[in-house]
Design an enzyme around this catalytic site. Sequence first.
Site, PDB file in Angstrom:
ATOM      1  N   ILE A  25       0.818  -1.205   0.000  1.00 21.26           N
ATOM      2  CA  ILE A  25       0.000   0.000   0.000  1.00 21.26           C
ATOM      3  C   ILE A  25       0.859   1.265   0.000  1.00 21.26           C
ATOM      4  CG2 ILE A  25      -1.674   1.330   1.355  1.00 21.26           C
ATOM      5  CD1 ILE A  25      -2.836  -1.373   2.273  1.00 21.26           C
ATOM      6  N   SER A 165      -6.892  -0.116   9.649  1.00 26.89           N
ATOM      7  CA  SER A 165      -7.666  -1.232   9.094  1.00 26.89           C
ATOM      8  C   SER A 165      -8.902  -1.474   9.940  1.00 26.89           C
ATOM      9  CB  SER A 165      -6.814  -2.502   9.045  1.00 26.89           C
ATOM     10  OG  SER A 165      -6.947  -3.265  10.233  1.00 26.89           O
ATOM     11  N   TYR A 177      -2.745  -6.831  17.519  1.00 23.68           N
ATOM     12  CA  TYR A 177      -3.032  -6.196  16.238  1.00 23.68           C
ATOM     13  C   TYR A 177      -4.245  -5.267  16.363  1.00 23.68           C
ATOM     14  CZ  TYR A 177      -4.383  -5.645  11.330  1.00 23.68           C
ATOM     15  OH  TYR A 177      -4.736  -5.116  10.105  1.00 23.68           O
ATOM     16  N   LYS A 181      -4.451  -1.139  15.888  1.00 26.01           N
ATOM     17  CA  LYS A 181      -5.246  -0.459  14.867  1.00 26.01           C
ATOM     18  C   LYS A 181      -6.247   0.515  15.469  1.00 26.01           C
ATOM     19  CE  LYS A 181      -3.096  -2.188  11.469  1.00 26.01           C
ATOM     20  NZ  LYS A 181      -2.123  -1.318  10.771  1.00 26.01           N
TER      21      LYS A 181
END
Length: 325
Positions: A25, A165, A177, A181
């Site tokens: 990305i 995300s 994770y 985020k």
Amino acid sequence: MTSTVMAGRPFAGNVCLVTGASRGIGKGIALQLGDAGATVYITGRSLDPKGKGKPGSLRDTADEIEGRGGKCIPVQCDHGDDEQVKLLFEKISKEQNGRLDILVNNAYSAISELLKTTGKTFWELPVSMWDTINRVGLRGHYVATWHAAQMMVPAKHGLIVNISSPGGLIYIFNAPYGVGKIGCDRMAVDCGLELKKHNVAMLSLWPGPVKTETLLGTWTAENRTDLERDSYEYTMKYGESTEYSGKAVVHLAKDPQIMTKTGRIFITAEVGYEYGFRDIDGKTPASLRQAKTLFLWTGHPWLAALTPPFVKFPYWLLALGGNHF
């Protein structure tokens, strides 16, 4: 976020920084900013580890940007090292007379570890997994944002984008994770609030399923669970190119009303719908708001198969799904 407007090059004269842009990305965003005419600084831990101009290197990204008519300055920088980040921003300030128009916080160092440890609970993982996931991806974003603010606030001009995300909304991969985020999202909200009075915008951007080099090159549908195969096939059919996020950043930065969007979270596909652009292959990627997409990501492929693509969840319902009061 432009000062000089040229046909096809609306960001001519602008200075941008995209962290973690050797592939994926980050590379896609850097390519689109270069196409728009900006001088694009890109970072990665190694300048050219595979040899001059080889795929997956900062040099490869720079060569591709310049081959498309853009200007790129690759800088070796480990975003887990505060001193290297400090030197990076000093370099940009010195070379660009203190100017920085756009910062995209994308650097992330945990992809391979996440793929290797999928399915393990947080107590089955080493404590060091927290730092593996969040030192660069969360703390590194904050450190870069801190430095960028020193340049943007006096100029009363700038845009900072955290690449995040839906892991901040629903469980993906593991607990560290998700915490990372949602931290990136909250950072954009709170820092955006403090930056707003200085005419500097900050927001969080959620790409959808992306056809990255990792997915296309190594992560195949063979020898995977049914859910993983469904996710793979859905991404290949409806997913985004790595440059779609770049198109989203460019269109957001061109918006003269960008300050009305500061401190918010945006889904790339919804940005595409709002500004009327398509992916580089001419397709319109799927959105997290589509019930079909969400059913698949939450482990309900049979519901996804029965749901037409035009059925969408309202934003308030997505937000409600992330609350657990």
